[in-house]
Write a protein that holds these residues in place. Structure first.
Motif, short mmCIF file in Angstrom:
data_model
loop_
_atom_site.label_atom_id
_atom_site.label_comp_id
_atom_site.label_asym_id
_atom_site.label_seq_id
_atom_site.Cartn_x
_atom_site.Cartn_y
_atom_site.Cartn_z
N MET A 93 -29.77 -59.06 -25.57
CA MET A 93 -29.55 -58.49 -26.90
C MET A 93 -29.06 -57.05 -26.77
O MET A 93 -29.61 -56.25 -26.03
CB MET A 93 -30.85 -58.52 -27.71
CG MET A 93 -30.73 -57.89 -29.09
SD MET A 93 -32.28 -57.88 -30.02
CE MET A 93 -32.45 -59.62 -30.38
N SER A 94 -28.00 -56.73 -27.50
CA SER A 94 -27.47 -55.37 -27.51
C SER A 94 -28.43 -54.43 -28.23
O SER A 94 -29.06 -54.80 -29.22
CB SER A 94 -26.11 -55.36 -28.22
OG SER A 94 -25.60 -54.06 -28.29
N THR A 95 -28.55 -53.20 -27.72
CA THR A 95 -29.44 -52.22 -28.35
C THR A 95 -28.65 -50.99 -28.78
O THR A 95 -27.71 -50.58 -28.12
CB THR A 95 -30.55 -51.77 -27.39
OG1 THR A 95 -29.96 -51.19 -26.21
CG2 THR A 95 -31.43 -52.94 -26.98
N VAL A 96 -29.06 -50.43 -29.92
CA VAL A 96 -28.48 -49.17 -30.39
C VAL A 96 -29.63 -48.21 -30.69
O VAL A 96 -30.58 -48.58 -31.38
CB VAL A 96 -27.57 -49.37 -31.63
CG1 VAL A 96 -28.29 -50.08 -32.76
CG2 VAL A 96 -26.98 -48.06 -32.10
N ALA A 97 -29.55 -47.01 -30.14
CA ALA A 97 -30.57 -45.99 -30.39
C ALA A 97 -30.08 -45.06 -31.48
O ALA A 97 -28.97 -44.52 -31.41
CB ALA A 97 -30.85 -45.20 -29.11
N VAL A 98 -30.91 -44.87 -32.51
CA VAL A 98 -30.66 -43.89 -33.57
C VAL A 98 -31.51 -42.67 -33.24
O VAL A 98 -32.74 -42.76 -33.21
CB VAL A 98 -31.01 -44.46 -34.95
CG1 VAL A 98 -30.76 -43.41 -36.03
CG2 VAL A 98 -30.21 -45.72 -35.24
N ILE A 99 -30.87 -41.55 -32.95
CA ILE A 99 -31.58 -40.38 -32.46
C ILE A 99 -32.42 -39.77 -33.58
O ILE A 99 -31.92 -39.41 -34.65
CB ILE A 99 -30.61 -39.34 -31.89
CG1 ILE A 99 -29.86 -39.95 -30.70
CG2 ILE A 99 -31.35 -38.08 -31.46
CD1 ILE A 99 -28.75 -39.07 -30.17
N ASP A 100 -33.71 -39.64 -33.32
CA ASP A 100 -34.67 -39.10 -34.30
C ASP A 100 -35.06 -37.68 -33.90
O ASP A 100 -35.84 -37.48 -32.99
CB ASP A 100 -35.90 -40.00 -34.33
CG ASP A 100 -36.95 -39.51 -35.33
OD1 ASP A 100 -36.67 -38.54 -36.07
OD2 ASP A 100 -38.04 -40.10 -35.36
N TYR A 101 -34.47 -36.70 -34.60
CA TYR A 101 -34.87 -35.32 -34.36
C TYR A 101 -35.43 -34.69 -35.64
O TYR A 101 -35.48 -33.47 -35.78
CB TYR A 101 -33.71 -34.49 -33.79
CG TYR A 101 -32.46 -34.47 -34.63
CD1 TYR A 101 -32.17 -33.37 -35.45
CD2 TYR A 101 -31.57 -35.53 -34.63
CE1 TYR A 101 -31.02 -33.35 -36.23
CE2 TYR A 101 -30.42 -35.51 -35.39
CZ TYR A 101 -30.15 -34.42 -36.19
OH TYR A 101 -29.02 -34.39 -36.97
#
Length: 213
Positions: free
Chosen positions: A1-9
């Motif tokens: 499964m492809s993963t995408v990280a949404v950066i949480d700052y």
């Protein structure tokens, strides 16, 4: 499964963009995270944001995210959105001048207070609402008609040093860069997660993109 990280700052409507990405491709594993290991392991990275650039840069330094963001922007499909796009440039006029990430050389300028349209009517700052986007060729525009309208909310705009890094413009009232691209990096001033069908198409294109132009 492809993963995408949404950066949480700590800045940006993270759940809105995560929900839009999940809707764009239900088979993608969307992870909201400030963990450098999660960002490094992801197949794609999204760098969102709303608010002030000073707070953005302070948060990125405090969370030790500057290096992971730079590494992701060098190595995998990378999408900057709104403040995330502005933070990718060299510096910003906001908050009396702030150094940014310098991932793409250029500057962030403020719209003038006395903007007027062709009829002499005052244009409000921030630039808020739907506006047409004029594209230059790029895989992320696939299936999106020329001059489609996207949703904007911003008082500052990007001025990349290299003309070829500008991949789309909009008018307020003069043309300004509303999307940038270089190699595996793509960034937009508007909010695709608020831009209905065309915004969803752009996110689908990003989730299928291998970073090649």
């Amino acid at each position: 499964m492809s993963t995408v990280a949404v950066i949480d700052y700590g800045m940006g409507n993270l759940h809105s963009i995560a929900k839009a990405l999940q809707h764009a491709d239900p088979g993608t594993n969307v992870q909201i995270s400030a963990d450098a290991h999660v960002i490094h392991a992801a197949d794609r990275v999204v760098f969102p944001g709303v608010g002030a650039i000073r707070d953005c840069m302070q948060a990125l330094h405090q969370l030790d995210l500057v290096a992971p963001i730079a590494q992701a922007a060098r190595s995998k499909p990378f999408l900057g959105i709104c403040l995330g796009m502005q933070a990718m440039l060299s510096d910003s006029e906001e908050n009396d001048g702030i150094s940014c990430l310098n991932l793409i050389s250029g500057h962030v300028r403020r719209f003038a207070q006395d903007l007027r349209d062709e009829h002499g009517e005052i244009l409000k700052v921030p630039h808020m609402g739907w506006n047409r986007v004029r594209q230059k060729p790029h895989p992320l525009w696939q299936g999106i008609p020329q001059d489609s309208r996207f949703y904007f909310v911003h008082s500052y705009y990007a001025v990349p040093d290299r003309a070829e890094d500008s991949i789309a413009t909009s008018d307020y009232p003069a043309p300004f860069t509303c999307a940038m691209a270089r190699d595996n990096v793509f960034a937009v001033q508007f909010h695709p997660e608020k831009s209905q069908v065309v915004g969803l198409q752009l996110l689908q294109n990003f989730l299928r993109w291998d970073g090649a132009v």
